[in-house]
Scaffold this motif. Structure first.
Motif, PDB file in Angstrom:
ATOM      1  N   ALA A 277       3.626  -3.511   2.073  1.00 41.79           N
ATOM      2  CA  ALA A 277       3.527  -3.979   0.689  1.00 41.79           C
ATOM      3  C   ALA A 277       2.083  -4.327   0.338  1.00 41.79           C
ATOM      4  O   ALA A 277       1.594  -3.980  -0.750  1.00 41.79           O
ATOM      5  CB  ALA A 277       4.449  -5.180   0.470  1.00 41.79           C
ATOM      6  N   ASN A 278       1.379  -5.004   1.260  1.00 37.68           N
ATOM      7  CA  ASN A 278      -0.025  -5.345   1.017  1.00 37.68           C
ATOM      8  C   ASN A 278      -0.887  -4.098   0.881  1.00 37.68           C
ATOM      9  O   ASN A 278      -1.772  -4.033   0.024  1.00 37.68           O
ATOM     10  CB  ASN A 278      -0.571  -6.229   2.142  1.00 37.68           C
ATOM     11  CG  ASN A 278      -0.092  -7.648   2.058  1.00 37.68           C
ATOM     12  OD1 ASN A 278       0.427  -8.094   1.047  1.00 37.68           O
ATOM     13  ND2 ASN A 278      -0.260  -8.386   3.151  1.00 37.68           N
TER      14      ASN A 278
ATOM     15  N   SER B  66       1.899   5.501  -2.078  1.00 37.24           N
ATOM     16  CA  SER B  66       1.984   4.067  -2.396  1.00 37.24           C
ATOM     17  C   SER B  66       3.090   3.808  -3.409  1.00 37.24           C
ATOM     18  O   SER B  66       2.854   3.368  -4.534  1.00 37.24           O
ATOM     19  CB  SER B  66       0.642   3.568  -2.914  1.00 37.24           C
ATOM     20  OG  SER B  66      -0.308   3.617  -1.894  1.00 37.24           O
TER      21      SER B  66
ATOM     22  N   MET C 263      -0.014  -1.120  -0.135  1.00 36.85           N
ATOM     23  CA  MET C 263       0.267  -0.454  -1.418  1.00 36.85           C
ATOM     24  C   MET C 263      -0.288  -1.231  -2.597  1.00 36.85           C
ATOM     25  O   MET C 263      -0.955  -0.675  -3.462  1.00 36.85           O
ATOM     26  CB  MET C 263       1.766  -0.257  -1.584  1.00 36.85           C
ATOM     27  CG  MET C 263       2.338   0.787  -0.684  1.00 36.85           C
ATOM     28  SD  MET C 263       4.114   0.967  -0.962  1.00 36.85           S
ATOM     29  CE  MET C 263       4.509   2.132   0.327  1.00 36.85           C
ATOM     30  N   LYS C 264       0.014  -2.536  -2.623  1.00 41.41           N
ATOM     31  CA  LYS C 264      -0.343  -3.357  -3.785  1.00 41.41           C
ATOM     32  C   LYS C 264      -1.829  -3.710  -3.819  1.00 41.41           C
ATOM     33  O   LYS C 264      -2.506  -3.483  -4.816  1.00 41.41           O
ATOM     34  CB  LYS C 264       0.493  -4.637  -3.784  1.00 41.41           C
ATOM     35  CG  LYS C 264       0.224  -5.549  -4.957  1.00 41.41           C
ATOM     36  CD  LYS C 264       1.113  -6.779  -4.922  1.00 41.41           C
ATOM     37  CE  LYS C 264       0.828  -7.684  -6.114  1.00 41.41           C
ATOM     38  NZ  LYS C 264       1.617  -8.906  -6.070  1.00 41.41           N
ATOM     39  N   HIS C 265      -2.329  -4.278  -2.745  1.00 40.90           N
ATOM     40  CA  HIS C 265      -3.697  -4.773  -2.735  1.00 40.90           C
ATOM     41  C   HIS C 265      -4.698  -3.702  -2.300  1.00 40.90           C
ATOM     42  O   HIS C 265      -5.773  -3.599  -2.882  1.00 40.90           O
ATOM     43  CB  HIS C 265      -3.816  -6.000  -1.831  1.00 40.90           C
ATOM     44  CG  HIS C 265      -2.906  -7.107  -2.236  1.00 40.90           C
ATOM     45  ND1 HIS C 265      -3.035  -7.790  -3.425  1.00 40.90           N
ATOM     46  CD2 HIS C 265      -1.828  -7.651  -1.611  1.00 40.90           C
ATOM     47  CE1 HIS C 265      -2.090  -8.707  -3.514  1.00 40.90           C
ATOM     48  NE2 HIS C 265      -1.337  -8.643  -2.425  1.00 40.90           N
TER      49      HIS C 265
ATOM     50  N   PRO D 237       6.667   1.727  -3.513  1.00 36.65           N
ATOM     51  CA  PRO D 237       7.419   0.728  -2.749  1.00 36.65           C
ATOM     52  C   PRO D 237       8.749   1.225  -2.183  1.00 36.65           C
ATOM     53  O   PRO D 237       9.166   0.785  -1.107  1.00 36.65           O
ATOM     54  CB  PRO D 237       7.630  -0.405  -3.756  1.00 36.65           C
ATOM     55  CG  PRO D 237       6.463  -0.295  -4.681  1.00 36.65           C
ATOM     56  CD  PRO D 237       6.202   1.195  -4.805  1.00 36.65           C
TER      57      PRO D 237
ATOM     58  N   ASP E  14      -4.005  -0.479  -4.707  1.00 37.67           N
ATOM     59  CA  ASP E  14      -3.907  -0.891  -6.119  1.00 37.67           C
ATOM     60  C   ASP E  14      -2.745  -0.205  -6.839  1.00 37.67           C
ATOM     61  O   ASP E  14      -2.869   0.186  -8.000  1.00 37.67           O
ATOM     62  CB  ASP E  14      -5.233  -0.627  -6.825  1.00 37.67           C
ATOM     63  CG  ASP E  14      -5.430  -1.480  -8.056  1.00 37.67           C
ATOM     64  OD1 ASP E  14      -4.833  -2.581  -8.129  1.00 37.67           O
ATOM     65  OD2 ASP E  14      -6.166  -1.050  -8.961  1.00 37.67           O
ATOM     66  N   CYS E  15      -1.633  -0.025  -6.127  1.00 36.95           N
ATOM     67  CA  CYS E  15      -0.411   0.594  -6.671  1.00 36.95           C
ATOM     68  C   CYS E  15      -0.634   2.008  -7.203  1.00 36.95           C
ATOM     69  O   CYS E  15       0.128   2.490  -8.046  1.00 36.95           O
ATOM     70  CB  CYS E  15       0.212  -0.292  -7.761  1.00 36.95           C
ATOM     71  SG  CYS E  15       0.693  -1.926  -7.176  1.00 36.95           S
TER      72      CYS E  15
ATOM     73  N   SER F   5      -1.236 -16.052  -3.107  1.00 34.03           N
ATOM     74  CA  SER F   5      -1.795 -15.137  -2.110  1.00 34.03           C
ATOM     75  C   SER F   5      -1.849 -15.772  -0.728  1.00 34.03           C
ATOM     76  O   SER F   5      -1.893 -16.994  -0.582  1.00 34.03           O
ATOM     77  CB  SER F   5      -3.197 -14.684  -2.533  1.00 34.03           C
ATOM     78  OG  SER F   5      -4.087 -15.769  -2.510  1.00 34.03           O
TER      79      SER F   5
END
Length: 156
Positions: free
Chosen positions: A68-69, A30, A71-73, A32, A76-77, A123
């Motif tokens: 991106a979703n 995860s 990884m980020k959401h 970017p 949780d990075c 969002s």
């Protein structure tokens, strides 16, 4: 299923020719910066088909949002968690699945970003783009995997 390693190695070891109807897979941390490598792998595979530039643009945009979703959401990075990507190109469509290691979510809980009272809420725009550019966007029951289909030549 063919597995392709992430990052620089994936470009060096990619099949010389992608075969239609074969599922290819890759998993990435995860991070970017890894997104571009995955996009380039799939775009390279599409470049050997008769998908139009508009179709390729749609796939790239939706894939970018899904990764991106995830990884980020989803993850949780957390760089220790991975994102798993599978894709299959057929004569008339490409199917791409993106799965993360997160707990998942319920798509119906995401506010509609086109409603006046949600215009300032950040969002939901990525999901809107994915649904607008792909012909099918389906989430797993758990909500940690999205499968998207783009058919050749369909209107955006």
């Amino acid at each position: 299923m063919t597995h392709m390693p992430s990052s620089e190695a994936s470009r060096q070891r990619m099949p010389a020719e992608f075969k239609k109807g074969i599922w290819y897979s890759v998993d990435i941390p995860s991070i970017p910066e890894e997104i571009l490598d995955v996009e380039e792998t799939i775009i390279e595979a599409l470049s050997h088909t008769s998908f139009s530039d508009t179709d390729v643009f749609a796939v790239r945009l939706a894939l970018d949002e899904a990764l991106a979703n995830a990884m980020k959401h989803g993850n949780d990075c957390d760089h220790a968690k991975r994102v798993f990507i599978r894709f299959c190109i057929e004569d008339d469509a490409i199917t791409v699945s993106v799965r993360d290691e997160g707990p998942g979510f319920d798509c119906s809980d995401i506010p509609d970003p086109t409603i006046d009272e949600n215009l300032d809420i950040p969002s939901g725009r990525g999901l809107l783009l994915m649904k607008s550019y792909m012909d099918s966007v389906v989430f797993s029951d758990r909500g940690n995997e999205v499968t998207m289909v783009k058919r050749k030549g369909t209107k955006l």
